[in-house]
Design a protein around this motif. Structure first.
Motif, PDB file in Angstrom:
ATOM      1  N   LYS A   1       0.835  -1.201   0.000  1.00  0.00           N
ATOM      2  CA  LYS A   1       0.000   0.000   0.000  1.00  0.00           C
ATOM      3  C   LYS A   1       0.871   1.253   0.000  1.00  0.00           C
ATOM      4  CE  LYS A   1      -3.571   0.089   2.917  1.00  0.00           C
ATOM      5  NZ  LYS A   1      -4.329  -0.197   4.179  1.00  0.00           N
ATOM      6  N   GLU A   2       1.861   1.241   0.864  1.00  0.00           N
ATOM      7  CA  GLU A   2       2.747   2.398   0.974  1.00  0.00           C
ATOM      8  C   GLU A   2       3.468   2.650  -0.350  1.00  0.00           C
ATOM      9  OE1 GLU A   2       6.540   3.586   3.706  1.00  0.00           O
ATOM     10  OE2 GLU A   2       5.211   2.024   4.495  1.00  0.00           O
TER      11      GLU A   2
ATOM     12  N   GLU B   1      -7.887  -2.443  -0.191  1.00  0.00           N
ATOM     13  CA  GLU B   1      -7.981  -1.494   0.918  1.00  0.00           C
ATOM     14  C   GLU B   1      -7.769  -0.060   0.446  1.00  0.00           C
ATOM     15  OE1 GLU B   1      -5.663  -2.731   4.297  1.00  0.00           O
ATOM     16  OE2 GLU B   1      -6.838  -4.558   4.549  1.00  0.00           O
ATOM     17  N   LEU B   2      -6.875   0.131  -0.501  1.00  0.00           N
ATOM     18  CA  LEU B   2      -6.698   1.484  -1.037  1.00  0.00           C
ATOM     19  C   LEU B   2      -7.949   1.933  -1.776  1.00  0.00           C
ATOM     20  CD1 LEU B   2      -3.004   1.425  -2.296  1.00  0.00           C
ATOM     21  CD2 LEU B   2      -3.935   2.583  -0.303  1.00  0.00           C
ATOM     22  N   THR B   3      -8.643   0.980  -2.385  1.00  0.00           N
ATOM     23  CA  THR B   3      -9.882   1.315  -3.083  1.00  0.00           C
ATOM     24  C   THR B   3     -10.962   1.733  -2.097  1.00  0.00           C
ATOM     25  OG1 THR B   3      -9.341  -0.255  -4.834  1.00  0.00           O
ATOM     26  CG2 THR B   3     -11.634   0.461  -4.668  1.00  0.00           C
TER      27      THR B   3
ATOM     28  N   LEU C   1       0.964   4.161  -2.808  1.00  0.00           N
ATOM     29  CA  LEU C   1       0.633   5.547  -2.476  1.00  0.00           C
ATOM     30  C   LEU C   1       1.799   6.474  -2.803  1.00  0.00           C
ATOM     31  CD1 LEU C   1      -1.412   5.562   0.849  1.00  0.00           C
ATOM     32  CD2 LEU C   1      -2.127   6.145  -1.460  1.00  0.00           C
TER      33      LEU C   1
ATOM     34  N   SER D   1      -8.711  11.603   4.681  1.00  0.00           N
ATOM     35  CA  SER D   1      -8.221  10.328   4.152  1.00  0.00           C
ATOM     36  C   SER D   1      -8.045   9.288   5.243  1.00  0.00           C
ATOM     37  CB  SER D   1      -6.893  10.538   3.433  1.00  0.00           C
ATOM     38  OG  SER D   1      -5.966  11.116   4.314  1.00  0.00           O
TER      39      SER D   1
ATOM     40  N   PHE E   1      -8.689   5.910  -2.593  1.00  0.00           N
ATOM     41  CA  PHE E   1      -7.551   6.338  -3.391  1.00  0.00           C
ATOM     42  C   PHE E   1      -7.596   5.786  -4.813  1.00  0.00           C
ATOM     43  CE2 PHE E   1      -5.914   6.750   0.940  1.00  0.00           C
ATOM     44  CZ  PHE E   1      -5.430   8.049   0.881  1.00  0.00           C
TER      45      PHE E   1
ATOM     46  N   ALA F   1      -9.273   4.810   6.186  1.00  0.00           N
ATOM     47  CA  ALA F   1      -8.672   3.536   5.779  1.00  0.00           C
ATOM     48  C   ALA F   1      -9.181   2.441   6.697  1.00  0.00           C
ATOM     49  CB  ALA F   1      -7.171   3.615   5.817  1.00  0.00           C
TER      50      ALA F   1
END
Lengths: 243, 243
Positions: A16-17, A57-59, A20, A240, A63, A243
DNA sequence: ATGCGGGAAAAGTATATACATGTATGTATA
DNA sequence: TATACATACATGTATATACTTTTCCCGCAT
């Protein structure tokens, strides 16, 4: 060898990091497709399920946007809305280090007007609890709180001593709120409000209408009147953080 | 045979629904442990990973609390806060089916007062953009919007024609907002405000102060004044939608 | 009684695999 | 030319398996 950060976090967090970061630095242009799950697998040396979890999870955090059969894209900047938080007034006052006290003016069971019954989305006219409470900050009245409560959800509302337990606390404890409606406006104080809040008739007040639902059932309808010169609603929050 | 609902949704969604239903009906008392993942596997006939996903999503949605090595518990009712949403005024007006128009009164570069500079958390005095815009709904002024903008983040703020593009849209598009602070209060209109909004001096207005951050940098500071009798802030939202 | 250690149990992570489902594209056929 | 079908590729879901990490608790020794 993989391009993942070497922090002490789980793999999917590193992925994820990594994603991003690459979005933030503009490495992936905003309107083109991101690498596919299998391309991530090849590039990062992790399993597809791990990549999938990171992307999912980003979705859900807003993001990314994913289309089955198509691909993964960077989400447009931000939803066109920001939020403010409305806290329990008793807790807020105490948090500021001031004394909170409340005075119960009315606590009764009433037969609602037709209009009120409509707001509760009742077919028949069912009796309701009705309470009026004044909240004080250091013995200065700051808020007048009128509330109607659905007795089918909170059957013992009138058994409470609301000079001790805050009404808001009590309600939140009794029934889960699945939906909330808020309307905030600014109005001049009418005669009765002015009397209860010890202000002049016509002074500016913040008026907050609130309806809460539990499932499909309207649980409460409240009218909260704040003295404009003594109280404001405030909040600070990170969009944001979902999460 | 399993107790899962027979909707046409994925398995993990059915498991989530099943769990939420059992929480709602009070089948699982609020302070005791929920079944373990393996017990769910045995009871529902699905794999542990599926149960795990359901539980994880319910946890991140705030319904459950999980402790590694201990078990799964029902989360305390709700955080003592609810949210209201603040939308782009231009979009709101259009959404209501009304005409939106805005008039730019001021658009300049200024040297801030010491106080303003402090609000921006500037060490040195840096010049700022300053704009004042009135927003009309069907030719009736409803909002006065005064804004200070950090030129290091939005360098070409003054090149825009804000009678066409809404300032809010423009800002949201230019820079990602990572943090927002809001303060809402009710105040009587002063002479200048009253003139711009075509209302009487002293009439009730809703005053919304907003600061936005991009990372650690203050991006904008706004003062939005709404005519109390013509406008209210409203929202309806589901606290549990953050899945 | 106290403290220590080990095992059981629970959630957390990671992978391989399989199949499901939706989308785009190119090719063969009418 | 246009339609239909096959195919490739993308994400979505489900499972079995293995291992890790944390906590709790019981029994044993001091």
């Amino acid at each position: 060898m993989s391009a993942l950060p070497d922090t002490a976090s789980p793999l999917y967090e590193k992925v994820k990091e990594y994603i991003l970061t690459n979005i933030g630095t503009g490495k992936w242009s905003k309107d083109r497709k991101l690498p596919s799950e299998n391309e991530f697998v090849a590039a990062l040396g992790v399993s597809r399920m791990t990549v999938h979890r990171a992307l999912r999870e980003l979705t859900s955090a807003g993001f990314l946007i994913r289309l089955q059969g198509v691909g993964t894209f960077i989400a447009p900047p931000r939803p066109q809305s920001t939020l403010i938080e409305i806290n329990n007034i008793a807790a807020e006052i105490v948090a500021r280090g001031n004394r909170h006290r409340s005075e119960v003016l009315v606590l009764e069971r009433i037969t609602p007007t037709k209009e009120l019954s409509l707001s509760f989305e009742f077919a028949r006219r069912v009796s309701l609890y009705h309470s009026v409470v004044v909240n004080f900050e250091n013995d200065l009245p700051v808020q007048l709180e009128e509330r109607f409560v659905n007795p089918s959800l909170i059957p013992d509302y009138d058994k409470q001593d609301f000079s001790k337990t805050a009404t808001y606390d009590y309600l939140m404890q009794k029934t889960p709120v699945t939906e909330v409606e808020h309307i905030i406006s600014a109005v001049p104080a009418d005669a009765e409000t002015a009397r209860h809040l010890a202000i002049d008739i016509g002074s500016c007040c913040l008026l907050l209408h609130r309806r809460t639902w539990t499932g499909a059932i309207v649980a409460t309808i409240s009218k909260l009147t704040y003295v404009g010169s003594r109280y404001s609603l405030g909040s600070r929050y990170s969009p944001s953080l979902r999460a």
